[in-house]
Write a protein that holds these residues in place. Structure first.
Motif, short mmCIF file in Angstrom:
data_model
loop_
_atom_site.label_atom_id
_atom_site.label_comp_id
_atom_site.label_asym_id
_atom_site.label_seq_id
_atom_site.Cartn_x
_atom_site.Cartn_y
_atom_site.Cartn_z
N LEU A 152 0.82 -1.20 0.00
CA LEU A 152 0.00 0.00 0.00
C LEU A 152 0.86 1.26 0.00
O LEU A 152 0.53 2.25 -0.64
CB LEU A 152 -0.93 0.00 1.22
CG LEU A 152 -2.04 -1.06 1.23
CD1 LEU A 152 -2.77 -1.03 2.56
CD2 LEU A 152 -3.01 -0.82 0.08
N GLN A 153 1.98 1.20 0.72
CA GLN A 153 2.85 2.38 0.82
C GLN A 153 3.50 2.72 -0.51
O GLN A 153 3.57 3.88 -0.90
CB GLN A 153 3.92 2.13 1.88
CG GLN A 153 4.87 3.31 2.08
CD GLN A 153 5.91 3.04 3.15
OE1 GLN A 153 5.90 2.00 3.79
NE2 GLN A 153 6.81 4.00 3.35
N TYR A 154 3.94 1.67 -1.23
CA TYR A 154 4.71 1.91 -2.45
C TYR A 154 3.93 1.60 -3.72
O TYR A 154 4.41 1.87 -4.83
CB TYR A 154 5.99 1.08 -2.43
CG TYR A 154 6.95 1.50 -1.35
CD1 TYR A 154 7.72 2.65 -1.48
CD2 TYR A 154 7.08 0.75 -0.18
CE1 TYR A 154 8.60 3.04 -0.47
CE2 TYR A 154 7.96 1.13 0.83
CZ TYR A 154 8.71 2.28 0.68
OH TYR A 154 9.56 2.67 1.67
N GLY A 155 2.74 1.04 -3.58
CA GLY A 155 1.94 0.71 -4.75
C GLY A 155 2.46 -0.49 -5.52
O GLY A 155 2.09 -0.70 -6.68
N VAL A 156 3.30 -1.29 -4.86
CA VAL A 156 3.92 -2.44 -5.53
C VAL A 156 3.95 -3.63 -4.57
O VAL A 156 4.36 -3.48 -3.40
CB VAL A 156 5.36 -2.13 -5.99
CG1 VAL A 156 6.03 -3.39 -6.53
CG2 VAL A 156 5.35 -1.04 -7.05
N THR A 216 -3.84 2.05 -6.06
CA THR A 216 -3.15 1.36 -7.13
C THR A 216 -2.06 0.47 -6.55
O THR A 216 -1.16 0.95 -5.86
CB THR A 216 -2.51 2.36 -8.11
OG1 THR A 216 -3.54 3.17 -8.68
CG2 THR A 216 -1.78 1.63 -9.23
N VAL A 217 -2.17 -0.83 -6.82
CA VAL A 217 -1.16 -1.79 -6.38
C VAL A 217 -0.89 -2.74 -7.54
O VAL A 217 -1.83 -3.39 -8.03
CB VAL A 217 -1.59 -2.59 -5.13
CG1 VAL A 217 -0.51 -3.61 -4.75
CG2 VAL A 217 -1.88 -1.66 -3.96
N ALA A 218 0.35 -2.83 -7.98
CA ALA A 218 0.72 -3.71 -9.09
C ALA A 218 1.70 -4.77 -8.60
O ALA A 218 2.45 -4.54 -7.63
CB ALA A 218 1.36 -2.89 -10.21
#
Length: 286
Positions: A152-156, A216-218
């Protein structure tokens, strides 16, 4: 009498909670390294005995009058085989009638390096002459949900599992299965392949995190060495980083997939869905 080793750990405590719904507390022994860590269980009538896998002299006496014993695999990778041998020997000397062992999914053919010590322990059980039952657990869903705050913090969400499908289940599901087996008769000789009803890839996990969080999380699939370096950079100890990276590679080869539904059949209900566990993880992270 049922003896549960590692009873102060996350799985062990859940096993005892599940057993308390099936048998009187006086018929349960919590075998732990630090008895004070389970004072709450003692207050509820559970017998508490001190053991240390690395000190064989503590084991036989703690297992006395135990008809069944749950050997929860040691967390000390590299020392597991000798520690498990000590537990098996002590159980035999104490007259234990059945040992249940928490192994790894498809340990005999698993591509995960982690399986080697489990496979060897299963061979030790076979050679011991003590009746045994093997609970081959897949991954805990909680293992991957621990990465949710960082994702969640880095979106990855990073990993190296490729498109490998993971049939994980909640730790409580595995604990309930262990309690069912321990409280049942005619279990000797059985090998259970225990996994969640659903499977998912890490890309699908990232999509579910994004869906539920609205962020956004990929999924970022990395080479094994790069993922290990990322874990080291996040502060994980080298053995843990190696274990997680190797396990992801094993998952990419199908090592954490199973669709036999033996776990849900054993506990008499569907396994806890990923979406439910993720919802709880997100709530605790907020």
């Amino acid at each position: 009498m049922i003896v549960v080793t590692g009873a102060s750990g996350q799985l062990g405590r859940l096993v005892i909670e599940a057993l308390l719904k099936k048998i009187p507390a006086s018929e349960i022994v919590a075998a732990v390294r630090k008895p004070d860590s389970v004072n709450d269980l003692a207050e509820r009538g559970v017998q508490v005995r001190q053991i240390d896998y690395s000190r064989p002299e503590t084991l036989t006496g703690a297992f006395k009058k135990g008809e069944k014993l749950l050997l929860i695999s040691s967390s000390e990778i590299g020392q597991r085989v000798s520690q498990h041998q000590a537990v098996i020997d002590a159980a035999k000397n104490a007259g234990v009638e059945l040992i249940a062992y928490t192994s790894l999914l498809h340990a005999d053919v698993s591509p995960l390096p982690l399986a080697a010590e489990h496979k060897e322990t299963e061979q030790l059980l076979q050679a011991s002459g003590v009746p045994f039952v093997v609970l081959r657990n897949s991954w805990y869903t909680e293992n991957y949900l621990a990465s949710v705050p960082v994702a969640l913090q880095y979106g990855v969400l990073s990993g190296c599992a490729g498109e490998g499908r993971i049939s994980s289940a909640a730790r409580a599901d595995y604990a309930e299965a262990a309690a069912v087996v321990l409280a049942s008769d005619n279990q000797a000789g059985r090998i259970y392949e225990l996994a969640g009803d659903e499977s998912y890839s890490l890309q699908e996990l990232a999509q579910e995190i994004a869906l539920q969080s609205g962020k956004t999380v990929a999924y970022q699939n990395l080479p094994e060495s790069a993922y290990k370096d990322a874990l080291l950079g996040a502060g994980l100890p080298e053995p843990v980083a190696t274990l997680l990276a190797e396990s992801d590679v094993g998952a990419s080869k199908g090592g954490l997939f199973d669709d036999s539904h033996q776990l849900s059949q054993l506990i008499g209900r569907p396994t806890t869905p990923l979406s439910v566990l993720l919802k709880a993880a997100l709530a605790s992270a907020s």
